[in-house]
Every structure is written in structure tokens, then in C-alpha cells.
Design an enzyme around this catalytic site. Structure first.
Site, PDB file in Angstrom:
ATOM      1  N   ASP A 191      29.293 -33.376   5.639  1.00 51.56           N
ATOM      2  CA  ASP A 191      29.357 -33.038   4.220  1.00 51.56           C
ATOM      3  C   ASP A 191      29.288 -34.305   3.388  1.00 51.56           C
ATOM      4  O   ASP A 191      29.872 -35.337   3.762  1.00 51.56           O
ATOM      5  CB  ASP A 191      30.659 -32.292   3.898  1.00 51.56           C
ATOM      6  CG  ASP A 191      30.458 -31.136   2.933  1.00 51.56           C
ATOM      7  OD1 ASP A 191      29.519 -31.218   2.121  1.00 51.56           O
ATOM      8  OD2 ASP A 191      31.225 -30.165   2.994  1.00 51.56           O
ATOM      9  N   HIS A 217      23.911 -35.834  -3.919  1.00 49.64           N
ATOM     10  CA  HIS A 217      25.183 -35.146  -3.704  1.00 49.64           C
ATOM     11  C   HIS A 217      25.450 -34.851  -2.236  1.00 49.64           C
ATOM     12  O   HIS A 217      26.592 -34.555  -1.870  1.00 49.64           O
ATOM     13  CB  HIS A 217      25.216 -33.851  -4.510  1.00 49.64           C
ATOM     14  CG  HIS A 217      25.310 -34.073  -5.992  1.00 49.64           C
ATOM     15  ND1 HIS A 217      26.503 -34.040  -6.676  1.00 49.64           N
ATOM     16  CD2 HIS A 217      24.362 -34.351  -6.923  1.00 49.64           C
ATOM     17  CE1 HIS A 217      26.288 -34.269  -7.959  1.00 49.64           C
ATOM     18  NE2 HIS A 217      24.987 -34.464  -8.135  1.00 49.64           N
TER      19      HIS A 217
END
Length: 455
Positions: free
Chosen positions: A364, A156
Site C-alpha cells: 500500500d 498516491h
């Protein structure tokens, strides 16, 4: 139909009702469809020297298998190696990695514990899907125990390039563990390329063509599976939320000012002080906007047991206080800083109110706040997303104003551009992004990964 087994670091507390968050909802929907097991940490400490036994809870076709972890496990596996080594490393922050051999040993010990507890629950045709950096070694541990099922892994968070990743003292053990999976998924093609480059640089393996990699005599697939959100549901939630009392009260408190919103967990990867400085630069360069905008920064506390996070909280609060002290007036506070979680139904309404969504992480994996902000917009009078080019979402949301979060002046200029943008241009930017989010929602992400895992 094959059952599905999901293993994640944290598992939703079913006693508190339906899970919150798109990922948990999607995984539960997949488990409802296929039947199976959801295993992971309960979120509690056993208070003992060893992990607790598995606790089972049945909910329809799903068996939840949860275990408490010992204080030593939480210190070494979770706060130690996972969040003080892998997390900063994968976000390119070598200066913040705090490697200790005992933490590394604890990380592999807890993964071995999960694999050993999972083994008796596995049936011959089960698909197994492991999630995130906390649990990378589980497949290799399961293979050691004789499990031949198809096992997939999804990362993730970002995967760094070789010059960053190979600084990890145990990099070969970590990357070698990933070669035990049948499918390794990343948020972006760039992350997948970085992973393949790490294999090649170390001479461990290489590209076998058509999305296949080869290492240690095994062939496995690696590729990008960008995670989505429950787009239509979130858009509907936002339409309803603006009519609720909390959101109406907040809207009234703005007194007609344009809202700029940022929502981030407290973490150094989010670029929070850079963002506050950029808003200050915008106000300094554009005095006509004084008293006409309000920046709302929502930043719930995070990982208080990891060294440095408490200091970071003070630093962000001090930045916000400095701006308010220097530029605020009796009738106007430039920044409203909220250091606690706000419910998703209220956030959806706040996104819809906002003229600018400020999503500027330094790095991110994806950043679902960016996607939620887009989904929440009124198509007739939408806000504008200002988005870091170093978020995975930047590869999909091409209607955003992309910025370098390290360039404070450029981010300030982007805020001015967003606030001044005509409604026609805002609509033109929103439409293709919304179409993309509707076509590639969280359900499709889940289905696409499992289709590949089935082979």
C-alpha cells in the site's frame, strides 16, 4: 498570489455537498485559499465515441471543469491501462498485469485530451498539481503545447523497484513523462528511491544531489511527502460517533465481546483472504478466545468493470463463510462481513470501539485507514493497531505491531498480543503516533508540497 490548478481522475460532485475524504477536503481548502480550477473526469460516460465537452461549475473562487468520457476511453484508459496494468504493476503483482497496446494508446489519448482542454484555462503564474497514476503523461503533453508553468505530480500508490517497473513494455514513455514535472512526490522515501533507481538503471538520468534529479537535460525535484489525515477533526468525529444510535446498536450487538476491525476497498492488494486466514489461525491456536471476539470486515465493492474483481469478491465471502461455518456457534459468529460502504461518521465510532485495528495490505502506498484508526482512539483506553510493514504508514506509525501479512501465523500471534496488551502499554504506543499525526496532518501535507512546487 498564484492560482492553483488541480487535475485528478475523479472530482468531487459538488452538487452532493461538501466533499468526503481527507484528500478532497484538503485540495478544496487549498483551492479556496488560492483560487483556481479543479479538472477531471465527471465519473460518467458520455455514451458517445468521443469524450464530452468540459462542463463548468463555479463555487466561490473555484471553477470545477468536468468531462464525461466515452465508453472506449473508460475501457482503455481507466479499466485497461490504468487499472489492469499500472495498478497491479505498482503493487508488485506482475502476474495480474494485462497489457494491451490499444489500452496503452487509449491511456495516452485521454491524457492528451485532458491537457488540450486544460491549456486554455491556464494563466501564466498558475501552479499546476496533477494527481496519481491515471494522469502521469499530462505534464509532458502540456510542455508539448508550450506550457512553461511549474507543474507538480503526486503518486498516491507505491512506486516499484526497477526489476518490477522495467517489465512494463512502455516503461520509458511512462518514466520519461514524469521527468517533465518540476516536483514529483511519493508517499515514502523508499518509493522515491525506487523511482531514482529506475532512471539510473535505464541510463535516463540520475541523482543531482539535495533531492534533485536530472534527466533529458531537465532538473527536477523528487522526494517523499507522506499524506496525512484531518487528525483533530477525525478524533472529534470519533468522540461524537460512539454516542450515535447506529454505533450504540452495534456495540450492544457485540454483547461485551472485543471488536477486531478491518476496513478496506475490495482489492487484491489489501490481503483480505490472508487476513481472514490469520484470524482463523488465532482462534484455532487460542480456543479460550472463542466467543470473546468478533471480527468486523467492511469491504465495499470496487472496480466492478475490471476483470477479476467479481471473482475476488466471491473468494473473500467464501473465506469468511468457511471460518464462520467451521468455528461459529449458535450464539456467536466469528466474522461479520459487510460488502458495502459505511459512512465515515459511523466508521469513526467503530474504530473507537475496536480493541484491534487490523490493517494488513500486501502492499500500500500509505493506507489512511491505519491513521484514522489511531486518531479515533480513546487516549485513556486505546485499541492496538496491527499494521503491515508493507504499507507506507508503517514508516510513521511506530507504535503499531508491525507484521508480515504473508506470514499467517505471525499475524495471528499479533492479534493475540494486541488483545492481551495492558492498558498502560496501549497508551504508551498511542501517544507518539497521535503526536505525529497531529503535527503532520493533511493540511501540512498540502502546504509542504505546494511550498516546494513554488520553488
Amino acid at each position: 498570489m498564484s492560482r492553483l490548478i488541480v487535475v485528478s481522475n475523479r472530482v468531487p460532485d459538488i452538487a452532493k455537498g461538501p466533499p468526503a475524504g481527507g484528500l478532497a477536503v484538503a485540495l478544496k481548502a487549498a483551492l479556496d485559499k488560492h483560487g483556481g480550477v479543479w479538472m477531471g473526469w465527471s465519473g460518467k460516460s458520455s455514451g458517445a465515441k468521443e469524450p464530452g465537452p468540459l462542463h463548468f461549475h463555479e463555487q466561490g473562487p473555484i471553477t470545477f471543469a468536468l468531462s464525461d468520457l466515452s465508453r472506449r476511453d473508460l475501457s482503455e484508459y481507466y479499466a485497461g491501462f490504468a487499472n489492469s496494468v499500472l495498478w497491479p504493476l505498482c503493487h508488485y503483482r506482475l502476474d495480474l498485469t494485462d497489457y494491451a497496446r490499444k489500452d496503452m494508446a487509449g491511456y495516452f489519448r485521454v491524457n492528451r485530451f485532458f491537457a488540450e482542454r486544460l491549456r486554455p484555462l491556464i494563466q501564466p503564474d498558475d501552479l499546476i498539481w496533477i494527481h496519481d497514476y491515471h494522469l502521469i503523461p499530462i505534464a509532458s503533453e502540456l510542455r508539448r503545447l508550450g506550457i512553461g508553468n511549474r507543474i507538480g505530480f503526486f503518486m498516491h500508490i507505491p512506486w516499484p523497484p526497477p526489476d518490477v517497473f522495467l517489465t512494463l513494455p512502455v516503461h520509458e514513455a511512462i518514466i520519461g513523462s514524469l521527468t517533465a514535472y518540476d516536483v514529483v512526490g511519493f508517499q515514502t522515501a523508499h518509493d522515491a528511491e525506487n523511482f531514482a533507481s529506475c532512471l539510473q538503471r535505464e541510463g535516463i538520468g540520475g541523482d543531482a544531489g539535495d533531492g534533485w534529479l536530472e534527466a533529458y537535460g531537465r532538473r527536477f525535484r523528487a522526494g517523499a511527502f507522506p499524506i496525512g489525515i484531518a487528525t483533530r477533526e477525525f478524533a472529534g468525529l470519533a468522540r461524537q460517533a460512539v454516542r450515535t444510535a447506529p454505533v450504540k446498536r452495534f456495540a450492544d450487538s457485540l454483547e461485551g465481546r472485543d471488536l477486531i476491525i478491518g476496513v478496506d476497498r475490495l482489492d487484491y492488494s489489501k490481503g483480505l483472504t490472508h487476513r481472514i486466514d490469520a484470524y482463523e489461525r488465532f482462534l484455532t491456536a487460542n480456543p479460550a478466545w472463542h466467543g470473546r471476539t468478533t471480527m468486523l470486515q467492511v469491504t465495499p465493492k470496487s472496480r466492478s468493470d475490471v476483470p477479476g474483481y467479481a471473482a475476488m469478491q466471491r473468494q473473500v465471502a467464501e473465506h469468511a463463510g468457511r471460518v464462520n461455518g467451521a468455528l461459529g456457534r449458535l450464539d456467536w459468529v466469528p466474522i461479520r462481513y459487510v460488502n458495502r460502504a459505511i459512512g465515515q461518521n459511523v466508521l469513526a465510532g467503530l474504530y473507537r470501539l475496536a480493541r484491534v485495528g487490523l490493517v494488513t495490505p500486501l502492499r500500500d502506498g500509505m493506507n489512511l485507514v491505519a491513521k484514522e484508526f489511531v486518531a479515533a482512539q480513546d487516549p485513556e483506553d486505546p485499541g492496538v493497531l496491527v499494521l503491515s510493514r508493507f504499507a507506507g504508514a508503517a514508516r510513521e506509525l511506530d507504535g503499531a505491531i508491525l507484521v508480515n501479512p504473508y506470514d499467517i501465523e505471525a499475524v495471528g500471534n499479533a492479534i493475540a498480543q494486541a488483545l492481551s496488551m495492558p492498558v498502560e502499554a496501549r497508551r504508551d504506543r498511542l501517544a507518539p503516533m497521535m503526536k505525529r499525526l497531529e503535527e503532520h496532518d493533511i493540511s501540512r501535507w498540502c502546504a509542504d508540497f505546494l511550498d516546494v512546487l513554488r520553488g
